[in-house]
Each structure stands twice: as C-alpha cells, then as structure tokens.
Design a protein around this motif. Structure first.
Motif, PDB file in Angstrom:
ATOM      1  N   ASP A 142      59.116 -40.667  41.136  1.00 26.27           N
ATOM      2  CA  ASP A 142      57.721 -40.248  41.292  1.00 26.27           C
ATOM      3  C   ASP A 142      57.183 -39.528  40.058  1.00 26.27           C
ATOM      4  O   ASP A 142      56.051 -39.079  40.048  1.00 26.27           O
ATOM      5  N   ARG A 143      57.987 -39.430  38.999  1.00 27.18           N
ATOM      6  CA  ARG A 143      57.589 -38.663  37.826  1.00 27.18           C
ATOM      7  C   ARG A 143      56.378 -39.275  37.131  1.00 27.18           C
ATOM      8  O   ARG A 143      55.532 -38.557  36.589  1.00 27.18           O
ATOM      9  N   SER A 144      56.285 -40.601  37.135  1.00 29.32           N
ATOM     10  CA  SER A 144      55.166 -41.231  36.432  1.00 29.32           C
ATOM     11  C   SER A 144      53.838 -40.817  37.050  1.00 29.32           C
ATOM     12  O   SER A 144      52.844 -40.607  36.338  1.00 29.32           O
ATOM     13  N   GLY A 145      53.775 -40.679  38.387  1.00 24.00           N
ATOM     14  CA  GLY A 145      52.550 -40.225  39.030  1.00 24.00           C
ATOM     15  C   GLY A 145      52.270 -38.767  38.777  1.00 24.00           C
ATOM     16  O   GLY A 145      51.107 -38.365  38.622  1.00 24.00           O
ATOM     17  N   SER A 146      53.329 -37.961  38.693  1.00 27.24           N
ATOM     18  CA  SER A 146      53.124 -36.529  38.485  1.00 27.24           C
ATOM     19  C   SER A 146      52.565 -36.238  37.098  1.00 27.24           C
ATOM     20  O   SER A 146      51.909 -35.218  36.888  1.00 27.24           O
ATOM     21  N   ILE A 147      52.812 -37.110  36.133  1.00 28.23           N
ATOM     22  CA  ILE A 147      52.230 -36.941  34.798  1.00 28.23           C
ATOM     23  C   ILE A 147      50.707 -36.918  34.899  1.00 28.23           C
ATOM     24  O   ILE A 147      50.044 -36.074  34.292  1.00 28.23           O
ATOM     25  N   VAL A 148      50.153 -37.824  35.661  1.00 29.12           N
ATOM     26  CA  VAL A 148      48.703 -37.865  35.842  1.00 29.12           C
ATOM     27  C   VAL A 148      48.228 -36.627  36.597  1.00 29.12           C
ATOM     28  O   VAL A 148      47.204 -36.028  36.253  1.00 29.12           O
ATOM     29  N   ASP A 149      48.978 -36.215  37.606  1.00 30.23           N
ATOM     30  CA  ASP A 149      48.566 -35.074  38.431  1.00 30.23           C
ATOM     31  C   ASP A 149      48.592 -33.758  37.663  1.00 30.23           C
ATOM     32  O   ASP A 149      47.908 -32.810  38.047  1.00 30.23           O
ATOM     33  N   PHE A 150      49.369 -33.683  36.584  1.00 32.34           N
ATOM     34  CA  PHE A 150      49.393 -32.469  35.768  1.00 32.34           C
ATOM     35  C   PHE A 150      48.034 -32.204  35.127  1.00 32.34           C
ATOM     36  O   PHE A 150      47.627 -31.053  34.970  1.00 32.34           O
ATOM     37  N   LEU A 181      44.431 -46.488  37.450  1.00 29.37           N
ATOM     38  CA  LEU A 181      44.876 -47.204  36.254  1.00 29.37           C
ATOM     39  C   LEU A 181      46.055 -46.500  35.607  1.00 29.37           C
ATOM     40  O   LEU A 181      47.066 -47.123  35.254  1.00 29.37           O
ATOM     41  N   TRP A 182      45.943 -45.185  35.438  1.00 31.52           N
ATOM     42  CA  TRP A 182      46.962 -44.430  34.709  1.00 31.52           C
ATOM     43  C   TRP A 182      48.228 -44.286  35.536  1.00 31.52           C
ATOM     44  O   TRP A 182      49.341 -44.366  34.979  1.00 31.52           O
ATOM     45  N   ARG A 183      48.115 -44.117  36.842  1.00 31.61           N
ATOM     46  CA  ARG A 183      49.321 -44.034  37.677  1.00 31.61           C
ATOM     47  C   ARG A 183      50.093 -45.355  37.620  1.00 31.61           C
ATOM     48  O   ARG A 183      51.321 -45.354  37.484  1.00 31.61           O
ATOM     49  N   ARG A 184      49.377 -46.463  37.725  1.00 28.55           N
ATOM     50  CA  ARG A 184      50.049 -47.750  37.666  1.00 28.55           C
ATOM     51  C   ARG A 184      50.593 -48.023  36.268  1.00 28.55           C
ATOM     52  O   ARG A 184      51.690 -48.558  36.106  1.00 28.55           O
ATOM     53  N   GLY A 185      49.840 -47.642  35.254  1.00 28.03           N
ATOM     54  CA  GLY A 185      50.307 -47.853  33.894  1.00 28.03           C
ATOM     55  C   GLY A 185      51.581 -47.085  33.594  1.00 28.03           C
ATOM     56  O   GLY A 185      52.532 -47.644  33.024  1.00 28.03           O
ATOM     57  N   PHE A 186      51.617 -45.812  33.963  1.00 25.92           N
ATOM     58  CA  PHE A 186      52.827 -45.026  33.697  1.00 25.92           C
ATOM     59  C   PHE A 186      54.008 -45.498  34.539  1.00 25.92           C
ATOM     60  O   PHE A 186      55.158 -45.434  34.089  1.00 25.92           O
ATOM     61  N   ALA A 187      53.752 -45.968  35.750  1.00 28.58           N
ATOM     62  CA  ALA A 187      54.852 -46.527  36.546  1.00 28.58           C
ATOM     63  C   ALA A 187      55.466 -47.727  35.833  1.00 28.58           C
ATOM     64  O   ALA A 187      56.692 -47.893  35.805  1.00 28.58           O
ATOM     65  N   LEU A 188      54.626 -48.569  35.233  1.00 28.00           N
ATOM     66  CA  LEU A 188      55.134 -49.714  34.483  1.00 28.00           C
ATOM     67  C   LEU A 188      55.920 -49.274  33.257  1.00 28.00           C
ATOM     68  O   LEU A 188      56.977 -49.829  32.946  1.00 28.00           O
ATOM     69  N   THR A 189      55.400 -48.278  32.533  1.00 26.16           N
ATOM     70  CA  THR A 189      56.110 -47.853  31.322  1.00 26.16           C
ATOM     71  C   THR A 189      57.437 -47.181  31.657  1.00 26.16           C
ATOM     72  O   THR A 189      58.418 -47.333  30.925  1.00 26.16           O
ATOM     73  N   TYR A 190      57.491 -46.423  32.757  1.00 31.70           N
ATOM     74  CA  TYR A 190      58.763 -45.824  33.153  1.00 31.70           C
ATOM     75  C   TYR A 190      59.783 -46.896  33.497  1.00 31.70           C
ATOM     76  O   TYR A 190      60.981 -46.719  33.274  1.00 31.70           O
ATOM     77  N   GLY A 191      59.309 -48.013  34.047  1.00 27.66           N
ATOM     78  CA  GLY A 191      60.218 -49.109  34.354  1.00 27.66           C
ATOM     79  C   GLY A 191      60.654 -49.889  33.140  1.00 27.66           C
ATOM     80  O   GLY A 191      61.553 -50.723  33.220  1.00 27.66           O
TER      81      GLY A 191
END
Length: 297
Positions: free
Chosen positions: A193-201, A174-184
């Motif tokens: 790939d930064r939106s996914g790395s936010i979750v991975d932090f 959910l969060w990876r997809r959500g942040f990908a949308l917000t970055y767009g």
C-alpha cells in the motif's frame, strides 16, 4: 507523447515545479547538500533532496536521499573506473555522513538526468521519484537551476503519458495508479500500500500537477501494456545489477539493504559476517528468500 503536447505541458509544469523546488528545506539538509557538492568541485551542478525524509521531515536516525547532478562523469571522477560505471549503469550511489546525519546520494550527469525523466527512459527509477515532491537544495548557478527544473518537469508528464486512462474523476486517481505501476516495475521492500500512501502524504502536490497537466494533457503512449511489461522486466533486472555495483561503491551496502527491508517489510533480517565480506554473493542468496516471503516484490 507528441512534441507539441510536451512543449505546451512543460511550460506550465516548469512554473509549478520551480516554485516547489524552491520551497525552504531544513538548514541541516541544505548544509549537507553543499558538502556533497563540494566533493566534486566544478563538476557539481545541482543537488536535489527527495524521498521519505522530505515527506515526513524526520531526519535523525534516518537515511536522507539526494541526487547529485554533475556536468559529466569524466569531470566528476577523472579517469577513475567510477566514470565508466556511472555511464554504463547510471546512477552511482554513495553513502555520506555530515553533522550527525546519514545520507546516500545518487550521481547522474545533466544529460542522463534529463533523459531518464522522459518517456523514452528504459526504466522508471528516476521519473517515478521526481514525479514526487523534491527540493533543489543546492545549485552551481542559474543555468544549472533551470536545467534541473526543466528535467524534473518532464517526470510528471511522463507518468501521465504512461498511466492508463482514469475511470474516475478524482485527480488523485492518476497518481495512485501510476505509482502502483512504478512500484511493480522495481524490486521494492515497501508494503504493497506504500504507493498510495505517497500520494496521501501530499495530495495537494498531485492536485496541482493534475491542474497543470489539464491545460494540455500529454497524449497517452501507444501499447501501454507492452511498455509496462518491458519496464517491469528492465526494472527488476536493473535493481539486481545496481545492487551488485553498489557493493563496490557503497560501504556497508548490504547492511543498508537489510535495514531498509526490515523497516518497510517488518522483517528481522540479520546480516552475517560472510555476507559483509562477499556482499554480491550474500545479496543474491538473500534475494530468493525475501521473494518467497513477500518481503520484496
């Protein structure tokens, strides 16, 4: 999101958010937050620390990110034009230096902060940032603290309501997809790939959010495709407008913009003297080149 679902979800989330906001921060960050608040006297209500420096705990040579929440803009600025600018195009952003560290802070009123964390916000700027970890590093009193907690608890619920239904059982999806949308939905200099790395932090943060939301999942909002088209259109236009405004409130703003793009996109942009003299024109001329190179998206 229905009012019932929002109320049920918020009570659980607020307990989680309150605990995370209260986690200790570097003493230098706390002192800087107090110094930021001190500039605004009784108008200052809360200071929040967020962003890449919170995630990595690296402070030296970086630009720390804060939000200053104020009671209202007239109280913060008096009769200055800054009050009108903050009200019409929130937030105002200012640079700040303290104890050898550099920062920028954005100013929002308590009412705007609450509104911009909710699903009806016309852009993702605030709720996307506060669905991420943050720290409440200064508060005027307990009332201000509770107001900040309540507003921030809306942010992850908003992301959950606006992110299309997951096709995976992984709670992080959910969060990876959500942040990908917000970055767009903003003009961003960061890598794709930064939106996914936010979750991975901090994956545990997002697992805790998913668990809190699972007790009363927020209803998905209708017409998500249309909503995201509007959010993308609004967000990209707002980025340009805020950039123009920042040239009036943020000394050296175009140099900061170039530094951030170089850092995140691996470019080697050099700001010319005329661009410092005419930052709005310089930024508008620079932007098409960056878009064509893929440095901002």
């Amino acid at each position: 999101m229905t009012e019932v679902n929002l109320a049920q979800t918020s009570s659980t989330l607020e307990i989680l958010i309150a605990a995370e906001l209260a986690e200790p921060s570097d003493p230098r960050v706390v002192r800087m937050a107090g110094a930021i608040a001190a500039q605004y006297g009784a108008a200052a209500r809360a200071v929040l620390f967020y962003g890449s420096c919170l995630r990595t705990a690296e402070l030296e040579g970086q630009m720390l990110d804060f939000y200053l929440i104020v009671s209202d803009y007239r109280a913060a600025y008096g009769k200055s034009w800054l009050a009108s600018a903050n009200r019409m195009i929130p937030p105002n952003v200012f640079p700040f230096g303290y104890d050898g560290l550099a920062a920028k802070y954005a100013v929002l009123s308590e009412s705007d902060f609450s509104r911009l964390c909710r699903p009806e916000a016309s852009n993702v700027s605030v709720w996307a940032r506060f669905a991420q970890p943050a720290r409440l590093v200064w508060a005027a009193d307990d009332t201000a603290r509770k107001a900040a907690i309540a507003a921030i608890a809306e942010a992850p619920a908003t992301m959950a309501a606006l992110t299309p239904q997951a096709t995976s059982n992984d709670p992080l999806d959910l969060w990876r997809r959500g942040f990908a949308l917000t970055y767009g939905a903003e003009l961003r200099a960061e890598r794709s790939d930064r939106s996914g790395s936010i979750v991975d932090f901090d994956p545990d943060h997002y697992r805790r959010l998913s668990a809190a939301l699972s007790s009363a999942p927020p209803a998905k909002l209708a017409d998500l495709d249309a909503r995201w088209r509007r959010l993308r259109r609004n967000g990209k236009a707002l980025t340009l407008i805020r950039l123009a405004k920042a040239s009036l409130t943020f000394a050296g703003g175009i140099d900061y913009l170039a530094w951030k793009i170089n850092r995140h996109a691996g470019t080697a942009i050099e700001v010319r003297p005329w661009q410092r003299r005419f930052p709005i024109l310089g930024a508008l001329i620079l932007l098409p080149r960056l878009l064509s190179r893929g440095a901002v998206r």
